[in-house]
Design a protein around this motif. Sequence first.
Motif, PDB file in Angstrom:
ATOM      1  N   GLY A 199      85.878  20.204 168.573  1.00 57.45           N
ATOM      2  CA  GLY A 199      86.799  19.464 167.488  1.00 57.45           C
ATOM      3  C   GLY A 199      86.728  18.083 167.497  1.00 57.45           C
ATOM      4  N   ALA A 200      85.878  17.547 167.974  1.00 60.82           N
ATOM      5  CA  ALA A 200      85.962  16.012 167.944  1.00 60.82           C
ATOM      6  C   ALA A 200      85.066  15.314 166.784  1.00 60.82           C
ATOM      7  CB  ALA A 200      84.984  15.426 169.583  1.00 60.82           C
ATOM      8  N   LYS A 201      86.081  15.583 165.768  1.00 64.10           N
ATOM      9  CA  LYS A 201      85.183  15.375 164.258  1.00 64.10           C
ATOM     10  C   LYS A 201      84.829  13.936 164.096  1.00 64.10           C
ATOM     11  CE  LYS A 201      85.118  19.769 163.411  1.00 64.10           C
ATOM     12  NZ  LYS A 201      84.006  20.565 163.783  1.00 64.10           N
ATOM     13  N   ASN A 202      85.741  13.011 164.752  1.00 64.70           N
ATOM     14  CA  ASN A 202      85.651  11.485 164.336  1.00 64.70           C
ATOM     15  C   ASN A 202      84.758  11.068 165.453  1.00 64.70           C
ATOM     16  OD1 ASN A 202      87.297  11.333 162.378  1.00 64.70           O
ATOM     17  ND2 ASN A 202      89.321  11.513 163.875  1.00 64.70           N
ATOM     18  N   SER A 203      83.831  11.805 166.334  1.00 63.45           N
ATOM     19  CA  SER A 203      83.336  11.129 167.315  1.00 63.45           C
ATOM     20  C   SER A 203      81.808  10.933 166.926  1.00 63.45           C
ATOM     21  CB  SER A 203      83.295  12.072 168.501  1.00 63.45           C
ATOM     22  OG  SER A 203      82.264  11.584 169.672  1.00 63.45           O
ATOM     23  N   PHE A 204      81.104   9.967 167.565  1.00 66.49           N
ATOM     24  CA  PHE A 204      79.462  10.137 167.356  1.00 66.49           C
ATOM     25  C   PHE A 204      79.149  10.530 168.752  1.00 66.49           C
ATOM     26  CE2 PHE A 204      77.531   6.325 169.315  1.00 66.49           C
ATOM     27  CZ  PHE A 204      78.587   5.498 169.778  1.00 66.49           C
ATOM     28  N   SER A 205      77.758  10.922 168.891  1.00 64.00           N
ATOM     29  CA  SER A 205      77.398  11.607 170.208  1.00 64.00           C
ATOM     30  C   SER A 205      75.965  11.580 170.096  1.00 64.00           C
ATOM     31  CB  SER A 205      78.079  13.236 169.976  1.00 64.00           C
ATOM     32  OG  SER A 205      77.867  13.783 168.780  1.00 64.00           O
ATOM     33  N   PHE A 206      75.501  11.554 171.427  1.00 68.28           N
ATOM     34  CA  PHE A 206      74.052  11.783 171.657  1.00 68.28           C
ATOM     35  C   PHE A 206      73.926  11.947 173.014  1.00 68.28           C
ATOM     36  CE2 PHE A 206      75.496   7.322 172.467  1.00 68.28           C
ATOM     37  CZ  PHE A 206      75.026   6.851 173.920  1.00 68.28           C
ATOM     38  N   ASP A 207      72.718  12.558 173.261  1.00 71.81           N
ATOM     39  CA  ASP A 207      72.400  12.919 174.831  1.00 71.81           C
ATOM     40  C   ASP A 207      71.247  11.636 175.486  1.00 71.81           C
ATOM     41  OD1 ASP A 207      73.097  15.328 174.211  1.00 71.81           O
ATOM     42  OD2 ASP A 207      71.295  16.302 174.307  1.00 71.81           O
ATOM     43  N   ILE A 208      71.457  11.988 176.752  1.00 67.90           N
ATOM     44  CA  ILE A 208      70.758  10.903 177.623  1.00 67.90           C
ATOM     45  C   ILE A 208      69.841  11.818 178.515  1.00 67.90           C
ATOM     46  CG2 ILE A 208      71.122   9.649 179.631  1.00 67.90           C
ATOM     47  CD1 ILE A 208      72.415   7.753 178.094  1.00 67.90           C
ATOM     48  N   ALA A 258      74.837  13.864 179.420  1.00 65.56           N
ATOM     49  CA  ALA A 258      73.379  13.766 180.295  1.00 65.56           C
ATOM     50  C   ALA A 258      72.916  15.263 180.482  1.00 65.56           C
ATOM     51  CB  ALA A 258      73.956  12.928 181.378  1.00 65.56           C
ATOM     52  N   THR A 259      71.666  15.436 180.231  1.00 69.11           N
ATOM     53  CA  THR A 259      71.192  16.640 180.340  1.00 69.11           C
ATOM     54  C   THR A 259      69.847  16.605 180.164  1.00 69.11           C
ATOM     55  OG1 THR A 259      71.446  19.135 179.838  1.00 69.11           O
ATOM     56  CG2 THR A 259      71.251  17.377 177.891  1.00 69.11           C
ATOM     57  N   VAL A 260      69.031  17.631 181.079  1.00 70.75           N
ATOM     58  CA  VAL A 260      67.503  17.662 180.853  1.00 70.75           C
ATOM     59  C   VAL A 260      67.216  19.104 180.582  1.00 70.75           C
ATOM     60  CG1 VAL A 260      66.449  15.928 182.442  1.00 70.75           C
ATOM     61  CG2 VAL A 260      67.417  18.047 183.302  1.00 70.75           C
ATOM     62  N   THR A 261      68.244  19.771 180.079  1.00 63.47           N
ATOM     63  CA  THR A 261      68.080  20.989 179.632  1.00 63.47           C
ATOM     64  C   THR A 261      68.983  21.234 178.490  1.00 63.47           C
ATOM     65  OG1 THR A 261      69.967  21.787 181.161  1.00 63.47           O
ATOM     66  CG2 THR A 261      67.797  22.343 181.800  1.00 63.47           C
ATOM     67  N   PRO A 262      68.926  20.320 177.448  1.00 67.39           N
ATOM     68  CA  PRO A 262      69.491  20.363 175.998  1.00 67.39           C
ATOM     69  C   PRO A 262      69.247  22.054 175.448  1.00 67.39           C
ATOM     70  CG  PRO A 262      67.291  19.260 175.745  1.00 67.39           C
ATOM     71  CD  PRO A 262      67.576  19.499 177.136  1.00 67.39           C
ATOM     72  N   ALA A 321      71.118  16.917 169.264  1.00 69.66           N
ATOM     73  CA  ALA A 321      71.478  16.673 170.640  1.00 69.66           C
ATOM     74  C   ALA A 321      72.447  17.670 171.055  1.00 69.66           C
ATOM     75  CB  ALA A 321      72.297  15.264 170.636  1.00 69.66           C
ATOM     76  N   THR A 322      72.635  17.965 172.393  1.00 75.43           N
ATOM     77  CA  THR A 322      73.413  18.673 172.678  1.00 75.43           C
ATOM     78  C   THR A 322      75.142  18.142 172.705  1.00 75.43           C
ATOM     79  OG1 THR A 322      72.021  20.053 174.205  1.00 75.43           O
ATOM     80  CG2 THR A 322      74.267  20.106 175.043  1.00 75.43           C
ATOM     81  N   ALA A 323      74.982  16.898 172.751  1.00 70.77           N
ATOM     82  CA  ALA A 323      76.256  16.225 172.624  1.00 70.77           C
ATOM     83  C   ALA A 323      76.832  16.575 171.277  1.00 70.77           C
ATOM     84  CB  ALA A 323      76.126  14.804 172.698  1.00 70.77           C
ATOM     85  N   ASN A 324      76.169  16.743 170.172  1.00 65.60           N
ATOM     86  CA  ASN A 324      76.503  16.885 168.919  1.00 65.60           C
ATOM     87  C   ASN A 324      77.224  18.185 168.772  1.00 65.60           C
ATOM     88  OD1 ASN A 324      73.640  15.608 167.089  1.00 65.60           O
ATOM     89  ND2 ASN A 324      75.235  14.476 168.428  1.00 65.60           N
ATOM     90  N   ILE A 325      76.644  19.381 169.573  1.00 64.16           N
ATOM     91  CA  ILE A 325      77.129  20.572 169.425  1.00 64.16           C
ATOM     92  C   ILE A 325      78.397  20.701 170.334  1.00 64.16           C
ATOM     93  CG2 ILE A 325      76.638  22.850 170.325  1.00 64.16           C
ATOM     94  CD1 ILE A 325      73.552  22.127 170.055  1.00 64.16           C
ATOM     95  N   ILE A 326      78.567  19.992 171.332  1.00 64.29           N
ATOM     96  CA  ILE A 326      79.766  19.949 172.145  1.00 64.29           C
ATOM     97  C   ILE A 326      80.909  19.548 171.284  1.00 64.29           C
ATOM     98  CG2 ILE A 326      81.043  18.981 173.998  1.00 64.29           C
ATOM     99  CD1 ILE A 326      78.182  19.349 175.645  1.00 64.29           C
ATOM    100  N   ALA A 327      80.713  18.243 170.641  1.00 62.32           N
ATOM    101  CA  ALA A 327      81.477  17.523 169.769  1.00 62.32           C
ATOM    102  C   ALA A 327      81.928  18.263 168.587  1.00 62.32           C
ATOM    103  CB  ALA A 327      80.751  16.233 169.304  1.00 62.32           C
ATOM    104  N   ASP A 328      81.215  18.935 167.938  1.00 68.03           N
ATOM    105  CA  ASP A 328      81.446  19.886 167.013  1.00 68.03           C
ATOM    106  C   ASP A 328      82.553  21.191 167.669  1.00 68.03           C
ATOM    107  OD1 ASP A 328      81.526  21.389 164.468  1.00 68.03           O
ATOM    108  OD2 ASP A 328      80.094  22.869 165.271  1.00 68.03           O
ATOM    109  N   LYS A 329      82.023  21.920 168.487  1.00 72.28           N
ATOM    110  CA  LYS A 329      82.784  22.799 169.184  1.00 72.28           C
ATOM    111  C   LYS A 329      84.166  22.437 169.742  1.00 72.28           C
ATOM    112  CE  LYS A 329      80.000  26.505 168.297  1.00 72.28           C
ATOM    113  NZ  LYS A 329      78.957  25.788 167.558  1.00 72.28           N
TER     114      LYS A 329
END
Length: 332
Positions: free
Chosen positions: A103-112, A83-87, A93-101
């Motif tokens: 090491g959550a390589k099996n995760s899907f991810s999105f922002d709200i 959840a962010t208004v300052t991606p 999505a910032t969630a994608n960047i977080i997941a990558d960094k």
Amino acid sequence: MDKLRAIVTGIHGYVPEYRLTNKELESLVDTNDEWIMSRTGIKERRILKGENQGTSVLGIEAVKGLLEKTGTDPMDVELIICATVTPDMPFPATANIIADKVGAKNSFSFDIGAACSGFLYALQLGAQFIQAGTHKKIVVVGADKMSSIVDYQDRTTCILFGDGAGAVLLEPTTENLGIIDAILKADGSGENFLHMKAGGSRKPATLETVANREHFAYQEGTSVFKFAVTNMADVSAEVMERNGLTGDDIAWLVPHQANKRIIDATANRMGVGPEKVMMNIERYGNTTAATIPLCLWEYESQLKKGDNLILAAFGGGFTWGAIYMKWALDPK
Ligand code: UT7
């Protein structure tokens, strides 16, 4: 099959080092500590300094700490909602960047993007995936670098906001614990009172929009205040009423930290005494999507299994809501 519920099995937060005090703001705009404290309850906020440091930096710290603390293998995380208004950028999505960094390589991810109610929206969404039985480990992170969209020449907004992130791990249980009920609302006509004028598809960035300082958060404070006081209190009372709860049944109110006066009014309406209200606005200001998880993180050692918590927020959109949660962990 027994009904599945989503419980919070871990919580972690992160705030950057730099403290922007009321004293320092006095040197930037025509304001003073007495005005800021009496009107908002804020003494200082944390600011993320440095080049190329976006919201993901805050989110990564919070999520890394969460995974370490809970002994969770990043490869077992199935979904990250940020959840962010300052991606960091409009996309990805910032969630994608977080997941990558992390090491959550099996995760899907999105922002709200639901502004100050973003964490509540994301938490309820995450809980739905758990309740559906399709996912077992979900990270919900609220993160905002508000200093990137605050105009430090505008005394009506620059005193309010700070940077931070908080994250929770959601997992399933068949016990009567975790997220029990949620009421989430939105009213798009609120856009007039709280928005960013330029930088979106309606008004892309030009030299003129930059010169006119239209890439900062714009707020008509008094109007937002009135909507916030009424709606945050109403929705909190509504979620209590439909679950047969009175103020005595509530162990903690976990309110969005926008203004101490809004928090006090909400607690008052719920019949909850000040000793049961989580508050850290004095030290962090309004960190938008991060306020609620930062509160939970700081008060974690005082929470007991079975405690009734009401999480409540109001913010840009307008968006608002309340979640009734039974805390699932005893203090370590
Ligand atoms: O989290 C997202 C949702 N946002 C909120 O919930 C924020 C809701 N709004 C608020 O918290 C409050 O409206 C504010 C804290 C932003 C402002 O408090 P207020 O009691 O509504 O003040 P005001 O805007 O009505 O301003 C009162 C006076 C004005 O001066 P005059 O016209 O009475 O002479 C302002 O110009 O205070 C003045 N003022 C300030 N004075 C010193 C406004 N900002 C400042 C300042 N320092 N920083």
